[in-house]
Design a protein around this motif. Sequence first.
Motif, mmCIF file in Angstrom:
data_model
loop_
_atom_site.group_PDB
_atom_site.id
_atom_site.type_symbol
_atom_site.label_atom_id
_atom_site.label_comp_id
_atom_site.label_asym_id
_atom_site.label_seq_id
_atom_site.Cartn_x
_atom_site.Cartn_y
_atom_site.Cartn_z
ATOM 1 N N THR A 16 4.524 1.232 1.777
ATOM 2 C CA THR A 16 4.194 2.584 1.355
ATOM 3 C C THR A 16 2.685 2.790 1.352
ATOM 4 N N THR A 17 2.250 3.936 0.865
ATOM 5 C CA THR A 17 0.828 4.281 0.800
ATOM 6 C C THR A 17 0.331 4.152 -0.639
ATOM 7 N N ASN A 18 -0.977 4.251 -0.823
ATOM 8 C CA ASN A 18 -1.545 4.215 -2.172
ATOM 9 C C ASN A 18 -0.983 5.334 -3.047
ATOM 10 N N GLU B 225 -2.810 -10.717 4.765
ATOM 11 C CA GLU B 225 -2.785 -10.052 3.458
ATOM 12 C C GLU B 225 -1.364 -9.632 3.099
ATOM 13 N N MET B 226 -0.630 -9.107 4.077
ATOM 14 C CA MET B 226 0.758 -8.718 3.828
ATOM 15 C C MET B 226 1.579 -9.939 3.417
ATOM 16 N N ASP C 161 -2.195 0.700 2.474
ATOM 17 C CA ASP C 161 -3.610 1.043 2.281
ATOM 18 C C ASP C 161 -4.357 -0.122 1.633
ATOM 19 N N LYS C 162 -3.750 -0.734 0.614
ATOM 20 C CA LYS C 162 -4.363 -1.893 -0.052
ATOM 21 C C LYS C 162 -4.411 -3.080 0.905
ATOM 22 N N VAL C 163 -3.351 -3.293 1.658
ATOM 23 C CA VAL C 163 -3.315 -4.396 2.623
ATOM 24 C C VAL C 163 -4.505 -4.284 3.568
ATOM 25 N N GLU C 164 -4.682 -3.117 4.143
ATOM 26 C CA GLU C 164 -5.745 -2.934 5.134
ATOM 27 C C GLU C 164 -7.138 -3.031 4.518
ATOM 28 N N SER C 165 -7.335 -2.434 3.344
ATOM 29 C CA SER C 165 -8.673 -2.450 2.740
ATOM 30 C C SER C 165 -9.060 -3.848 2.248
ATOM 31 N N VAL C 166 -8.134 -4.558 1.634
ATOM 32 C CA VAL C 166 -8.438 -5.906 1.134
ATOM 33 C C VAL C 166 -8.621 -6.878 2.299
ATOM 34 N N ASP D 30 -1.457 -3.051 -5.372
ATOM 35 C CA ASP D 30 -1.157 -3.622 -4.060
ATOM 36 C C ASP D 30 0.318 -3.961 -3.880
ATOM 37 N N VAL D 31 0.959 -4.529 -4.918
ATOM 38 C CA VAL D 31 2.351 -4.957 -4.790
ATOM 39 C C VAL D 31 3.076 -4.787 -6.120
#
Length: 140
Positions: A34-36, A92-93, A76-81, A54-55
Amino acid sequence: MIDFDNRTETEFSISRLETIATAISDAEIELILTTNDQIAEINRDFRGIDKATDVLSFPSDPFPGAPLGSIVISIDKVESVAHELGHSADDEMALLFIHGLLHLLGYDHEIDNGEMRNKESELIERFSLPKSLIVRTLEE
């Protein structure tokens, strides 16, 4: 087996996560990407915390053949972190998936004596991943 519900426009292959899931449990797991904004709403509705995270993990009530539960991850958290820490979004995922899966299995880093951190570290090494969520948080 993972029941994958991608609620984003980001394409993502779960084959690596399937390998991880199979190595840890034979129960079905629902994975929601999902998204933030969406995860913030879920976090607010179910945990009373009005912010993105994030999760999230939601264990199912156990009965024969029941799925283990649901893991919700913010792309969004996956990509930014991943960008911030210099590793891939796939890594990250996988880290967040392992973290969520351990919660579904009953581990709780907030109240245990390091059992979840130890199990997470073992799995990170086994799957050649970067530092775990718990380890990163402890270093901050």
